[in-house]
Motif scaffolding. Structure first.
Motif, PDB file in Angstrom:
ATOM      1  N   LYS A  70       0.832  -1.211   0.000  1.00  0.00           N
ATOM      2  CA  LYS A  70       0.000   0.000   0.000  1.00  0.00           C
ATOM      3  C   LYS A  70       0.867   1.262   0.000  1.00  0.00           C
ATOM      4  N   ARG A  74       0.952   4.109  -2.929  1.00  0.00           N
ATOM      5  CA  ARG A  74       0.729   5.511  -2.605  1.00  0.00           C
ATOM      6  C   ARG A  74       1.870   6.378  -3.137  1.00  0.00           C
ATOM      7  N   ASP A 120      -1.696   4.063   5.157  1.00  0.00           N
ATOM      8  CA  ASP A 120      -1.459   2.656   4.845  1.00  0.00           C
ATOM      9  C   ASP A 120      -1.725   1.765   6.060  1.00  0.00           C
ATOM     10  N   VAL A 123      -5.374   1.143   6.330  1.00  0.00           N
ATOM     11  CA  VAL A 123      -5.818   0.118   5.376  1.00  0.00           C
ATOM     12  C   VAL A 123      -5.547  -1.270   5.936  1.00  0.00           C
TER      13      VAL A 123
END
Length: 164
Positions: A70, A74, A120, A123
């Motif tokens: 992640k 990003r 992140d 998530v």
């Protein structure tokens, strides 16, 4: 450093018994900062939650890989859109850092890594909350996500700028 048998102090005194040992004042200051911070209930709770975040997110290779993936996505999206700059030492791969008990520097490094990876980490926590291996993991992730949404968390997270 000052261990009686194997510390640096003992080794130096073996070589020269007339030396005088003075404890590092910078280390003493770090110990004081950590001790005073732990006496405040809100700060103590904050660092307990941070420790819990690091343990939950970094407990399995699958979660660490998801965090890394992640973060990579990003950064890649930010580079393509021009939001992030390209340069030496920028956009390095990072992970959450474990908190050390006696060093403010390790607390600061943990908070810095959490600030960089906050989106992140959320998530990954949502993943654990929905698909975590055990009920305990799912409950911990739910508690952490709820704490992350609180004013208290954001206040203490930004306090690290003052203590830098």
């Amino acid at each position: 450093m000052r261990g009686e048998f194997n510390g640096l102090k003992a080794l130096i005194l073996q070589e020269n018994d007339t030396t005088c040992y003075v404890h590092c004042f910078a280390h003493q200051l770090q110990l004081v900062v950590v001790a005073v911070a732990k006496k405040h209930d809100g700060v103590s709770d904050f660092f307990e939650q941070i420790l819990l975040v690091v343990n939950v997110v970094c407990a399995s290779c699958k979660r660490k890989d998801l965090l890394r993936e992640k973060a990579r996505e990003r950064v890649q999206k930010g580079l393509c859109s021009g939001e992030l700059e390209i340069g030496r030492g920028l956009n390095q791969e990072t992970t959450l850092v474990q908190v050390g008990e006696t060093r403010w520097g390790s607390h600061f490094n943990t908070l810095t890594s959490l600030m960089k990876l906050l989106v992140d980490v959320l998530v990954v926590l949502d993943f654990v909350k929905d698909e975590g291996g055990s009920l305990a993991n799912r409950q911990q992730a739910s508690i952490i996500v709820a704490y992350f949404k609180s004013y208290e968390f954001l206040f203490y997270l930004h306090m690290y700028d003052i203590l830098r």
